[in-house]
Scaffold this active site. Structure first.
Site, PDB file in Angstrom:
ATOM      1  N   GLU A  87       2.685   0.707   5.308  1.00  0.00           N
ATOM      2  CA  GLU A  87       1.365   1.023   5.846  1.00  0.00           C
ATOM      3  C   GLU A  87       0.463  -0.202   5.828  1.00  0.00           C
ATOM      4  O   GLU A  87      -0.396  -0.365   6.686  1.00  0.00           O
ATOM      5  CB  GLU A  87       0.728   2.152   5.036  1.00  0.00           C
ATOM      6  CG  GLU A  87      -0.604   2.616   5.586  1.00  0.00           C
ATOM      7  CD  GLU A  87      -1.251   3.669   4.704  1.00  0.00           C
ATOM      8  OE1 GLU A  87      -2.447   3.952   4.923  1.00  0.00           O
ATOM      9  OE2 GLU A  87      -0.588   4.199   3.808  1.00  0.00           O
TER      10      GLU A  87
ATOM     11  N   ASP B 109      41.739  -0.917  -1.445  1.00  0.00           N
ATOM     12  CA  ASP B 109      41.379  -0.361  -2.753  1.00  0.00           C
ATOM     13  C   ASP B 109      42.397   0.719  -3.111  1.00  0.00           C
ATOM     14  O   ASP B 109      42.476   1.762  -2.441  1.00  0.00           O
ATOM     15  CB  ASP B 109      39.967   0.213  -2.675  1.00  0.00           C
ATOM     16  CG  ASP B 109      39.500   0.823  -3.989  1.00  0.00           C
ATOM     17  OD1 ASP B 109      40.247   0.759  -4.989  1.00  0.00           O
ATOM     18  OD2 ASP B 109      38.383   1.383  -4.011  1.00  0.00           O
TER      19      ASP B 109
ATOM     20  N   ARG C  18      30.715  -2.578 -14.319  1.00  0.00           N
ATOM     21  CA  ARG C  18      30.617  -1.283 -13.655  1.00  0.00           C
ATOM     22  C   ARG C  18      29.637  -0.406 -14.426  1.00  0.00           C
ATOM     23  O   ARG C  18      29.577  -0.440 -15.659  1.00  0.00           O
ATOM     24  CB  ARG C  18      31.974  -0.582 -13.572  1.00  0.00           C
ATOM     25  CG  ARG C  18      33.054  -1.349 -12.833  1.00  0.00           C
ATOM     26  CD  ARG C  18      32.611  -1.869 -11.474  1.00  0.00           C
ATOM     27  NE  ARG C  18      32.204  -0.858 -10.539  1.00  0.00           N
ATOM     28  CZ  ARG C  18      33.010  -0.271  -9.647  1.00  0.00           C
ATOM     29  NH1 ARG C  18      34.295  -0.620  -9.594  1.00  0.00           N
ATOM     30  NH2 ARG C  18      32.551   0.619  -8.794  1.00  0.00           N
TER      31      ARG C  18
ATOM     32  N   ASP D 215       1.621   5.307   0.123  1.00  0.00           N
ATOM     33  CA  ASP D 215       1.064   6.440   0.854  1.00  0.00           C
ATOM     34  C   ASP D 215       1.305   7.711   0.050  1.00  0.00           C
ATOM     35  O   ASP D 215       2.321   8.392   0.216  1.00  0.00           O
ATOM     36  CB  ASP D 215       1.723   6.533   2.241  1.00  0.00           C
ATOM     37  CG  ASP D 215       0.915   7.402   3.191  1.00  0.00           C
ATOM     38  OD1 ASP D 215      -0.194   7.818   2.813  1.00  0.00           O
ATOM     39  OD2 ASP D 215       1.397   7.664   4.305  1.00  0.00           O
TER      40      ASP D 215
ATOM     41  N   LYS E 191       0.847  -1.188   0.000  1.00  0.00           N
ATOM     42  CA  LYS E 191       0.000   0.000   0.000  1.00  0.00           C
ATOM     43  C   LYS E 191       0.887   1.243   0.000  1.00  0.00           C
ATOM     44  O   LYS E 191       1.713   1.435   0.893  1.00  0.00           O
ATOM     45  CB  LYS E 191      -0.922   0.012   1.218  1.00  0.00           C
ATOM     46  CG  LYS E 191      -2.002   1.080   1.140  1.00  0.00           C
ATOM     47  CD  LYS E 191      -2.958   0.993   2.313  1.00  0.00           C
ATOM     48  CE  LYS E 191      -4.120   1.957   2.131  1.00  0.00           C
ATOM     49  NZ  LYS E 191      -3.704   3.347   1.914  1.00  0.00           N
TER      50      LYS E 191
ATOM     51  N   ASP F  58      43.199   3.611  -5.310  1.00  0.00           N
ATOM     52  CA  ASP F  58      42.473   4.542  -6.171  1.00  0.00           C
ATOM     53  C   ASP F  58      43.440   5.631  -6.630  1.00  0.00           C
ATOM     54  O   ASP F  58      43.671   6.613  -5.916  1.00  0.00           O
ATOM     55  CB  ASP F  58      41.299   5.144  -5.390  1.00  0.00           C
ATOM     56  CG  ASP F  58      40.407   6.004  -6.263  1.00  0.00           C
ATOM     57  OD1 ASP F  58      40.661   6.082  -7.478  1.00  0.00           O
ATOM     58  OD2 ASP F  58      39.459   6.606  -5.721  1.00  0.00           O
TER      59      ASP F  58
ATOM     60  N   PHE G 205      21.654   2.820  -5.527  1.00  0.00           N
ATOM     61  CA  PHE G 205      21.994   1.633  -4.739  1.00  0.00           C
ATOM     62  C   PHE G 205      20.732   1.064  -4.089  1.00  0.00           C
ATOM     63  O   PHE G 205      19.818   1.799  -3.733  1.00  0.00           O
ATOM     64  CB  PHE G 205      22.987   1.998  -3.634  1.00  0.00           C
ATOM     65  CG  PHE G 205      24.427   1.785  -4.005  1.00  0.00           C
ATOM     66  CD1 PHE G 205      25.018   0.537  -3.858  1.00  0.00           C
ATOM     67  CD2 PHE G 205      25.200   2.823  -4.493  1.00  0.00           C
ATOM     68  CE1 PHE G 205      26.345   0.331  -4.178  1.00  0.00           C
ATOM     69  CE2 PHE G 205      26.528   2.638  -4.824  1.00  0.00           C
ATOM     70  CZ  PHE G 205      27.116   1.386  -4.669  1.00  0.00           C
TER      71      PHE G 205
END
Length: 662
Positions: A165, A482, A589, A24, A22, A484, A414
């Site tokens: 809800e 990582d 990616r 809203d 449901k 970078d 995401f």
């Protein structure tokens, strides 16, 4: 006029029902109408036929992308909160107070399509025709209200656990009938309904807001008093409601029966023209709402329609005579080809732990990456091919996915929780809340090729697993660093840095593995036995990263500051925290070109960064074979206590020093 749902006191019996969450928001009918010279006009109407197109311009613009000439869609305009749930208060603030919010239209029915009245068709067929239209628009402002066809009590319990809800249960074979009917039922997790505002009391400080609203509902032509609502207002919303009420002042209450002295205390009476939505605990014995909380104004609903909602006990799904028992036949080859692109089996929604077959793809020729002209069909074929190599790194782990309904270069988002709309082949893992372990949330789990194919159907381009498994969520079994690099750094510098970190980890008696990230960086990964908990692993990883930084501060840094990264490599150690994720091996990616995060042998780094993308998969397909996959040899290693203790002590000392320095 729209079809309306009847309040139900219990879940419906039998299997002839489908169930939707449901929503809203504001009920809206969306009309796409053909105009001269191939142009189309879009209009949005409230349940009473008011044209609100001017108030929902972004949704109207998105609806212009629907792959139709003419259509009428039924749905709800909503605003989603930070948790992904519909928020009526945020929707009202967007309309009435001009607050910035993204309006979205979720369609749950299709009444008319390119010259054909579909209201006599069974609901199951109307929804089959509807879903590919929404997906074909490729706009995140248009959503399909997916459904479950499982046991109603399970769906209702799951919806309430998610904080929804409630649910709408609809008979799968029913036709669309204007007005309220027993083929659509609504079951609410909490008491919540609309009430007429018959008066208000000013705040105790005499300000310009609201102390409480005096409520009522109609029985026939009689307005019945049902108590007050004095909570749920923000300062801004209280002032805004007061402005709307002031012009309606009148000398006497509009209720049918005289009120008790307590009910009249401090009240300023109003003409009963406005409606609000209220959530409350229960009805009292004398017919008043208890612990009522204001949710927002209902400017789309006439006061005379407000009734006390009395739930009924539902019967089995009603059988109805239909104008058509099957999908509409097409008389011409052109219409057949058009309908084949539209009428496909939709993905079913997911409940925690539910498993099933992958859905058939809708619009398999849809382009998901314009840079390579990659289609959804090719993406699904890629996921199916890499599944044996990829699933060992996904199964039994909470997962975040990146959904890109309009393709790799359009708006993506995401998603980590199981929600309605996921295919039944996708499972779930119950993750305890960090602050309240007694409360859990269902996170996505993928452990089959069918689940990967289901995600391809939804436009999922990336998969990011946790560093721990479901049977030991608080004890990670992965260390991830990582690298970078700044764009200006050559590949040779990145490779030399990765080799230096590999050597450093070997000194700690930890063997590491390497993979590309789909960008210019590299992930260095260590599989460990799940013994230490997340706080220790976080500090341990930070200590290693700090030690690496200290070897060459001009090349490495471990702070996220963007401005300081020029000419340097950011050693991201923060993947090693509870809830943090890293892109999975073999995952594409969501960038132009859709390169893939590929495991590498350390010896091949010097040869240059491999060109591995989904579009050229045939050129590097042999990498996924076990004999060519360097990660096939990955095994959990013990994290030696003396190593852990030494690094933790060094890292803790460094943190204390940093705190003293401010």
């Amino acid at each position: 006029p729209p079809q309306l749902a009847t309040s139900a006191a219990a879940v419906p019996p039998g299997s002839g029902w489908l169930h939707e969450l449901k929503l809203d928001g504001y009920r809206v009918q969306l009309h796409v109408r053909a105009k001269a010279k191939g142009k189309r006009d879009v209009a949005l109407f409230t349940r009473k036929g008011l044209d609100w197109t001017y108030r929902m311009k972004t949704v109207a613009h998105a609806a212009g992308k629907l792959p139709v000439d003419q259509a009428v869609l039924d749905g709800e305009v909503v605003v989603l909160d930070e948790a992904g749930k519909t928020s009526f208060s945020k929707l009202q603030a967007a309309f009435e107070q001009g607050e910035a919010a993204t309006l979205q239209f979720f369609a749950f029915d299709l009444l008319h399509l390119d010259g054909r009245n579909l209201r006599g068709l069974p609901l199951r067929i109307r929804k089959q025709l509807l879903e590919p239209l929404i997906e074909g628009a490729g706009d995140p402002l248009l959503g399909y209200s997916a459904h479950l066809q499982l046991a109603a009590d399970q769906v209702f319990a799951h919806a309430c656990a998610l904080g929804a809800e409630g649910i709408l249960s609809k008979a799968v074979e029913s036709r669309y009938v204007s007005g309220r009917s027993d083929s659509w039922l609504k079951l609410k997790c909490t008491h919540r309904q609309d009430f007429v505002i018959a008066g208000f009391t000013p705040p105790g400080d005499g300000g310009s807001g609201i102390g409480s609203l005096v409520l009522g509902y109609y029985e026939g032509e009689k307005l019945i008093h049902c108590g007050r609502c004095g909570t749920g207002f923000s300062q801004a919303s209280a002032r805004e409601v007061r402005k709307q009420l002031e012009p309606l002042r009148t000398a006497k209450p509009a209720y049918h029966s005289p009120l008790a002295r307590e009910a009249k205390k401090d009240a300023i009476w109003l003409r009963p023209e406005l409606v609000c939505e209220v959530q409350f605990a229960t009805w009292t014995a004398d017919g008043a709402v208890r612990h009522a909380s204001f949710q927002g104004m209902r400017l789309d609903k006439p006061a005379r329609e407000v009734r006390k909602e009395t739930p009924v006990l539902p019967a089995a799904a009603p059988k109805q005579e239909h104008e058509h028992e099957q999908e509409p036949e097409q008389d011409q080859e052109q219409d057949q080809e058009k309908n084949q692109k539209r009428a496909v089996v939709p993905a079913s929604a997911a409940a925690p732990g539910a498993k099933g077959k992958a859905p058939r793809l809708t619009h398999p020729d849809k382009i998901v990456d314009t840079a390579t002209a990659l289609t959804k069909q090719q993406l699904a074929a890629f996921f199916e091919a890499v599944a044996p190599a990829m699933l060992p790194h996904l199964a039994n782990r909470p997962l975040s996915i990146v959904r890109c309904p309009a393709g790799s270069t359009a708006q993506c988002f995401f998603q980590k929780h199981v929600k309605a709309g996921l295919p039944s082949s996708v499972g779930s893992i119950e993750v305890p809340d960090r602050d309240d372990p007694a409360r859990t949330e269902p996170y996505i789990e993928v452990d089959s090729a069918a689940a990967l194919l289901g995600l391809a159907q939804l436009g999922v381009l990336e998969l990011h697993p946790w560093g721990s498994q479901a049977n030991a969520l608080e004890q990670p079994d992965r260390l991830i660093f990582d690298l970078d690099p700044d764009e200006s750094l050559p590949w040779s510098t990145v490779v030399a840095s990765a080799e230096a970190i590999r050597s450093f980890l070997r000194d700690l008696q930890l063997e590491s593995f390497v993979k590309t990230t789909g960008g210019k960086g590299l992930h260095i990964v260590v599989a460990i036995q799940p013994s230490a908990e997340w706080p220790e692993i976080r500090l341990f990883s930070r200590g290693i990263a700090a030690a690496i930084e200290s070897t060459d501060p001009k090349l490495y840094l471990i702070k996220m500051t963007k401005a300081a990264r020029k000419g340097r490599i950011f050693v991201d150690w923060m993947r090693n925290e509870r809830g943090a994720t890293a892109v999975a091996p073999w995952s594409p990616r969501a960038r132009a070109g859709m390169r893939v995060a590929v495991p590498l042998d350390w010896d091949e780094l010097a040869a240059g960064q491999p060109d591995c993308a989904v579009a050229n998969f045939d050129q590097w397909r042999s990498r996924i074979e076990p004999k060519n996959n360097p990660w096939a040899a990955m095994r959990p290693q013990p994290l030696l206590p003396e190593v852990l203790r030494t690094v933790l002590e060094t890292s803790a000392a460094a943190e204390r020093l940093l705190r003293r320095r401010g």
